[in-house]
Design a protein around this motif. Structure first.
Motif, PDB file in Angstrom:
ATOM      1  N   MET A   1       0.851  -1.174   0.000  1.00  0.00           N
ATOM      2  CA  MET A   1       0.000   0.000   0.000  1.00  0.00           C
ATOM      3  C   MET A   1       0.898   1.239   0.000  1.00  0.00           C
ATOM      4  O   MET A   1       1.798   1.355   0.816  1.00  0.00           O
ATOM      5  N   LYS A   2       0.625   2.155  -0.900  1.00  0.00           N
ATOM      6  CA  LYS A   2       1.442   3.359  -1.062  1.00  0.00           C
ATOM      7  C   LYS A   2       0.825   4.534  -0.275  1.00  0.00           C
ATOM      8  O   LYS A   2      -0.379   4.745  -0.332  1.00  0.00           O
ATOM      9  N   ILE A   3       1.693   5.276   0.428  1.00  0.00           N
ATOM     10  CA  ILE A   3       1.242   6.415   1.236  1.00  0.00           C
ATOM     11  C   ILE A   3       1.770   7.714   0.638  1.00  0.00           C
ATOM     12  O   ILE A   3       2.961   7.843   0.369  1.00  0.00           O
ATOM     13  N   SER A   4       0.870   8.664   0.434  1.00  0.00           N
ATOM     14  CA  SER A   4       1.225  10.007  -0.031  1.00  0.00           C
ATOM     15  C   SER A   4       0.886  11.003   1.066  1.00  0.00           C
ATOM     16  O   SER A   4      -0.171  10.908   1.688  1.00  0.00           O
ATOM     17  N   ILE A   5       1.790  11.946   1.297  1.00  0.00           N
ATOM     18  CA  ILE A   5       1.532  13.018   2.257  1.00  0.00           C
ATOM     19  C   ILE A   5       1.595  14.344   1.514  1.00  0.00           C
ATOM     20  O   ILE A   5       2.553  14.612   0.792  1.00  0.00           O
ATOM     21  N   ILE A   6       0.561  15.143   1.680  1.00  0.00           N
ATOM     22  CA  ILE A   6       0.493  16.471   1.083  1.00  0.00           C
ATOM     23  C   ILE A   6       0.830  17.482   2.167  1.00  0.00           C
ATOM     24  O   ILE A   6       0.219  17.488   3.235  1.00  0.00           O
ATOM     25  N   LEU A   7       1.802  18.320   1.882  1.00  0.00           N
ATOM     26  CA  LEU A   7       2.226  19.345   2.835  1.00  0.00           C
ATOM     27  C   LEU A   7       2.091  20.705   2.163  1.00  0.00           C
ATOM     28  O   LEU A   7       2.760  20.992   1.182  1.00  0.00           O
ATOM     29  N   LEU A   8       1.192  21.514   2.679  1.00  0.00           N
ATOM     30  CA  LEU A   8       0.965  22.854   2.158  1.00  0.00           C
ATOM     31  C   LEU A   8       1.803  23.842   2.946  1.00  0.00           C
ATOM     32  O   LEU A   8       1.737  23.888   4.172  1.00  0.00           O
ATOM     33  N   ARG A   9       2.590  24.621   2.241  1.00  0.00           N
ATOM     34  CA  ARG A   9       3.459  25.611   2.886  1.00  0.00           C
ATOM     35  C   ARG A   9       3.014  27.009   2.487  1.00  0.00           C
ATOM     36  O   ARG A   9       2.918  27.328   1.317  1.00  0.00           O
ATOM     37  N   GLU A  15      12.375  25.615  10.153  1.00  0.00           N
ATOM     38  CA  GLU A  15      12.405  24.608  11.212  1.00  0.00           C
ATOM     39  C   GLU A  15      11.143  23.750  11.173  1.00  0.00           C
ATOM     40  O   GLU A  15      11.197  22.532  11.336  1.00  0.00           O
ATOM     41  N   LEU A  16       9.990  24.389  10.964  1.00  0.00           N
ATOM     42  CA  LEU A  16       8.740  23.642  10.875  1.00  0.00           C
ATOM     43  C   LEU A  16       8.738  22.749   9.639  1.00  0.00           C
ATOM     44  O   LEU A  16       8.261  21.618   9.679  1.00  0.00           O
ATOM     45  N   TYR A  17       9.330  23.236   8.568  1.00  0.00           N
ATOM     46  CA  TYR A  17       9.445  22.415   7.362  1.00  0.00           C
ATOM     47  C   TYR A  17      10.286  21.171   7.651  1.00  0.00           C
ATOM     48  O   TYR A  17       9.929  20.063   7.267  1.00  0.00           O
ATOM     49  N   GLU A  18      11.415  21.341   8.318  1.00  0.00           N
ATOM     50  CA  GLU A  18      12.281  20.201   8.635  1.00  0.00           C
ATOM     51  C   GLU A  18      11.532  19.187   9.505  1.00  0.00           C
ATOM     52  O   GLU A  18      11.666  17.983   9.312  1.00  0.00           O
ATOM     53  N   LEU A  19      10.745  19.669  10.449  1.00  0.00           N
ATOM     54  CA  LEU A  19       9.968  18.792  11.306  1.00  0.00           C
ATOM     55  C   LEU A  19       8.977  17.973  10.488  1.00  0.00           C
ATOM     56  O   LEU A  19       8.871  16.757  10.656  1.00  0.00           O
ATOM     57  N   THR A  20       8.257  18.608   9.596  1.00  0.00           N
ATOM     58  CA  THR A  20       7.271  17.889   8.799  1.00  0.00           C
ATOM     59  C   THR A  20       7.937  16.959   7.790  1.00  0.00           C
ATOM     60  O   THR A  20       7.434  15.879   7.510  1.00  0.00           O
ATOM     61  N   LYS A  21       9.082  17.370   7.268  1.00  0.00           N
ATOM     62  CA  LYS A  21       9.817  16.505   6.343  1.00  0.00           C
ATOM     63  C   LYS A  21      10.269  15.236   7.070  1.00  0.00           C
ATOM     64  O   LYS A  21      10.182  14.133   6.528  1.00  0.00           O
ATOM     65  N   ASN A  22      10.731  15.375   8.308  1.00  0.00           N
ATOM     66  CA  ASN A  22      11.116  14.210   9.105  1.00  0.00           C
ATOM     67  C   ASN A  22       9.912  13.337   9.425  1.00  0.00           C
ATOM     68  O   ASN A  22      10.037  12.114   9.504  1.00  0.00           O
ATOM     69  N   ALA A  23       8.754  13.954   9.601  1.00  0.00           N
ATOM     70  CA  ALA A  23       7.533  13.183   9.841  1.00  0.00           C
ATOM     71  C   ALA A  23       7.214  12.306   8.632  1.00  0.00           C
ATOM     72  O   ALA A  23       6.783  11.156   8.780  1.00  0.00           O
ATOM     73  N   CYS A  24       7.448  12.812   7.442  1.00  0.00           N
ATOM     74  CA  CYS A  24       7.230  12.020   6.229  1.00  0.00           C
ATOM     75  C   CYS A  24       8.114  10.781   6.245  1.00  0.00           C
ATOM     76  O   CYS A  24       7.682   9.688   5.874  1.00  0.00           O
ATOM     77  N   LYS A  25       9.350  10.932   6.683  1.00  0.00           N
ATOM     78  CA  LYS A  25      10.270   9.795   6.760  1.00  0.00           C
ATOM     79  C   LYS A  25       9.816   8.811   7.841  1.00  0.00           C
ATOM     80  O   LYS A  25       9.835   7.600   7.639  1.00  0.00           O
ATOM     81  N   THR A  26       9.415   9.345   8.993  1.00  0.00           N
ATOM     82  CA  THR A  26       8.988   8.497  10.100  1.00  0.00           C
ATOM     83  C   THR A  26       7.757   7.683   9.724  1.00  0.00           C
ATOM     84  O   THR A  26       7.648   6.507  10.075  1.00  0.00           O
ATOM     85  N   LEU A  27       6.830   8.301   9.015  1.00  0.00           N
ATOM     86  CA  LEU A  27       5.610   7.611   8.598  1.00  0.00           C
ATOM     87  C   LEU A  27       5.850   6.704   7.392  1.00  0.00           C
ATOM     88  O   LEU A  27       4.934   6.047   6.924  1.00  0.00           O
ATOM     89  N   ARG A  28       7.077   6.716   6.894  1.00  0.00           N
ATOM     90  CA  ARG A  28       7.467   5.909   5.735  1.00  0.00           C
ATOM     91  C   ARG A  28       6.587   6.184   4.521  1.00  0.00           C
ATOM     92  O   ARG A  28       6.149   5.273   3.826  1.00  0.00           O
ATOM     93  N   ALA A  29       6.345   7.462   4.304  1.00  0.00           N
ATOM     94  CA  ALA A  29       5.554   7.862   3.139  1.00  0.00           C
ATOM     95  C   ALA A  29       6.335   7.571   1.867  1.00  0.00           C
ATOM     96  O   ALA A  29       7.543   7.727   1.808  1.00  0.00           O
ATOM     97  N   ASP A  30       5.618   7.139   0.848  1.00  0.00           N
ATOM     98  CA  ASP A  30       6.238   6.874  -0.444  1.00  0.00           C
ATOM     99  C   ASP A  30       6.478   8.159  -1.214  1.00  0.00           C
ATOM    100  O   ASP A  30       7.375   8.233  -2.042  1.00  0.00           O
ATOM    101  N   GLU A  31       5.643   9.159  -0.946  1.00  0.00           N
ATOM    102  CA  GLU A  31       5.851  10.466  -1.569  1.00  0.00           C
ATOM    103  C   GLU A  31       5.343  11.555  -0.647  1.00  0.00           C
ATOM    104  O   GLU A  31       4.349  11.391   0.041  1.00  0.00           O
ATOM    105  N   CYS A  32       6.085  12.656  -0.622  1.00  0.00           N
ATOM    106  CA  CYS A  32       5.667  13.865   0.077  1.00  0.00           C
ATOM    107  C   CYS A  32       5.490  14.942  -0.984  1.00  0.00           C
ATOM    108  O   CYS A  32       6.437  15.266  -1.695  1.00  0.00           O
ATOM    109  N   ILE A  33       4.301  15.442  -1.082  1.00  0.00           N
ATOM    110  CA  ILE A  33       3.994  16.463  -2.075  1.00  0.00           C
ATOM    111  C   ILE A  33       3.993  17.805  -1.369  1.00  0.00           C
ATOM    112  O   ILE A  33       3.102  18.107  -0.575  1.00  0.00           O
TER     113      ILE A  33
END
Length: 82
Positions: A1-9, A15-33
């Protein structure tokens, strides 16, 4: 199952961007948009912005752009206002 995360900036700090980018890695998202909705604060050129809006389209229109791009079976939206 593929996971996509959409992040609106829109004008949030690097710093908040780095936090959310790390969250994408932690959640093992296949793509962060990452969508930049006409930001004027922080680094504008992050290099991995998929959609860059020249004007602020508002939350709904910008997130819908992400849904159109997403390829995951599960799509999550991250919002820095939450």
């Amino acid at each position: 199952m593929k996971i996509s995360i959409i992040l609106l900036r829109c004008d949030f700090t690097d710093e908040l961007y780095e936090l959310t980018k790390n969250a994408c890695k932690t959640l093992r998202a296949d793509e962060c948009i990452l969508i930049d909705n006409a930001s004027t604060v922080g680094k504008i050129d992050w290099g991995d912005i998929r959609i860059k809006n020249e004007t602020n389209l508002g939350y709904c229109k910008a997130v819908n752009q992400g849904f159109k791009e997403a390829t995951g079976d599960i799509i999550a939206v991250c919002n820095n206002d939450i």
